[in-house]
Scaffold this active site. Structure first.
Site, PDB file in Angstrom:
ATOM      1  N   LYS A  99       0.832  -1.212   0.000  1.00 13.91           N
ATOM      2  CA  LYS A  99       0.000   0.000   0.000  1.00 13.91           C
ATOM      3  C   LYS A  99       0.871   1.269   0.000  1.00 13.91           C
ATOM      4  CE  LYS A  99      -4.016  -2.207   2.180  1.00 13.91           C
ATOM      5  NZ  LYS A  99      -4.909  -2.217   3.354  1.00 13.91           N
ATOM      6  N   TYR A 137     -12.175  -2.965  -4.136  1.00 14.89           N
ATOM      7  CA  TYR A 137     -12.680  -3.178  -2.774  1.00 14.89           C
ATOM      8  C   TYR A 137     -14.208  -3.261  -2.722  1.00 14.89           C
ATOM      9  CZ  TYR A 137      -8.087  -2.376  -0.624  1.00 14.89           C
ATOM     10  OH  TYR A 137      -6.770  -2.481  -0.233  1.00 14.89           O
ATOM     11  N   ASN A 203      -2.058   0.059   6.744  1.00 16.77           N
ATOM     12  CA  ASN A 203      -1.457  -1.142   7.331  1.00 16.77           C
ATOM     13  C   ASN A 203      -0.494  -1.849   6.377  1.00 16.77           C
ATOM     14  OD1 ASN A 203      -3.304  -2.149   5.541  1.00 16.77           O
ATOM     15  ND2 ASN A 203      -4.410  -3.420   7.012  1.00 16.77           N
ATOM     16  N   HIS A 206      -1.778  -5.710   1.586  1.00 17.62           N
ATOM     17  CA  HIS A 206      -3.039  -6.429   1.410  1.00 17.62           C
ATOM     18  C   HIS A 206      -2.696  -7.827   0.920  1.00 17.62           C
ATOM     19  CE1 HIS A 206      -7.053  -7.436  -0.209  1.00 17.62           C
ATOM     20  NE2 HIS A 206      -6.368  -7.927  -1.228  1.00 17.62           N
ATOM     21  N   GLU A 217      -8.583 -10.973  -7.779  1.00 16.42           N
ATOM     22  CA  GLU A 217      -7.708  -9.819  -7.559  1.00 16.42           C
ATOM     23  C   GLU A 217      -6.500  -9.824  -8.500  1.00 16.42           C
ATOM     24  OE1 GLU A 217      -8.961  -9.265  -2.856  1.00 16.42           O
ATOM     25  OE2 GLU A 217      -6.941  -9.946  -3.341  1.00 16.42           O
TER      26      GLU A 217
END
Length: 376
Positions: A99, A137, A203, A206, A217
């Site tokens: 990320k 998402y 965070n 993913h 994905e």
């Protein structure tokens, strides 16, 4: 010879002279590292059993590209049930996404992936649009954190990786640690989120939560049929080209090289993993043809497996980055400039870890070759 000593794969090779896709059965004998090939259409031996040290058992999995005597073969299936059950049963693919908050730490994260025995088979830096992030998402649309998540994930570039390995889905999620980085710090201090994340949204990474999610994905970032997926992040200004060579990737040096580049103050502004075919490699290195004695070997190395193309941004990028790479011969580099990339990671003049743009005026052209022409 018993069945145990032999693995069989279906492989395709694009024959540029005939402009045909040829199909072979590739047999690998781990006992002595020898290979044999049969032409499927003509039902005859194409390559008699021959020792071939460059091919390793860990390179043999469906979807990979391997080089056998300078032919780049795409492994498209298992050749028999024995090989499928022995080599294919636990092999999985999953998506890892670094990320925006952790992109500067991608070298460390990639190293963690390799150290865990997973292989990176595809990689791309991209900047998601709001719509792309919403599509990616979609399952979280009704959640309270949805807008914050979209805002964060579109705030800068992300790096998408296809990981391959035994039980890759759970393996990568284990490396990531708990979703909330604060929880990760108390429960899994060595995890990616504990080390590089901030909270539950920021965070660091993913990971797909199931094989079905992984398939969806991966198709989002690396579409097999519908074109190109999210676009790359190349800027084409104040830049130069760096290619992490196939030998360095197979020796799991990618993370270390990326770390060294960012620690030296260079910005990686675009990144893409590429499987070069011979024609592309010859075209890319054309400027060295008839000039550098190693031209043929340079071409063979570049198409011997996946390489990673980088756009590097800096002031006077081609000159400063070339100095940082060091002399083309790692032996000379180790004597004269021991802290350069080739001194640290190169083996010989051909397997010298990285290619970098030589002439200042070629910086943008070389970047365009990878991020416009090959990605077009």
């Amino acid at each position: 010879m018993s069945q145990e000593d032999r693995y069989a794969f279906l492989a395709e090779w694009y024959d540029p002279n005939a402009a045909l896709l040829r199909r072979y059965q590739l047999l690998f004998y781990p006992k002595d590292g020898s290979v044999e090939m049969f032409d499927v259409k003509n039902q005859r031996t194409f390559l008699r059993r021959t020792k071939y040290d460059e091919l390793r058992l860990e390179d043999l999995f469906v979807g990979n590209h391997v080089n056998v005597f300078s032919r780049q073969l795409h492994l498209i299936g298992y050749g028999d049930q024995y090989t499928a059950s022995k080599l294919g049963s636990k092999k999985e693919r999953t998506l890892a996404m670094i990320k925006p908050d952790a992109v500067l730490k991608m070298g460390d994260i990639i190293q963690i992936i390799y150290d865990a025995g997973l292989t990176i088979t595809k990689a791309k830096m991209t900047k998601l649009s709001w719509k792309e992030a919403m599509d990616f998402y979609a399952e979280h649309q009704s959640k309270s954190f949805f807008n914050n998540l979209l805002q964060f994930v579109t705030s800068g570039p992300v790096v998408a990786l296809e990981l391959m390995g035994d039980e890759a889905v759970s393996g990568w999620r284990g490396l990531l640690g708990p979703t909330d980085s604060n929880v990760a710090r108390s429960e899994a201090a060595a995890s990616v989120r504990a080390r590089f994340g901030t909270d539950g949204t920021k965070n660091a990474g993913h990971g797909s939560d199931s094989l079905a999610s992984a398939a969806r994905e991966l198709e989002f970032f690396f579409p097999s049929t519908t074109g190109r997926g999210p676009s790359n992040t190349a800027k084409y200004t104040d830049c130069t080209c760096c290619i992490i060579k196939p030998h360095a990737i197979s020796e799991a040096l990618t993370g270390k090289i990326l770390n060294a580049i960012s620690e030296a103050g260079f910005q990686v502004s675009a990144l893409q993993m590429v499987n070069m075919d011979r024609a592309n490699a010859e075209e890319f290195f054309e400027v060295y043809k008839g000039v550098v004695a190693e031209y043929t070997s340079m071409v063979a190395e570049l198409c011997s497996g996946p390489c990673m193309a980088l756009e590097i941004c800096a002031t006077e990028a081609p000159r400063t980055f070339r100095e940082f790479c060091g002399p083309a011969d790692p032996e000379i580099a180790r004597h004269l400039r021991p802290n350069t990339l080739r001194a640290l990671f190169g083996k010989n003049k051909i397997q010298n870890a990285v290619h970098c743009t030589d002439l200042p005026e070629d910086g943008i052209l070389e970047v365009q070759y990878f991020f416009k022409i090959l990605d077009g």
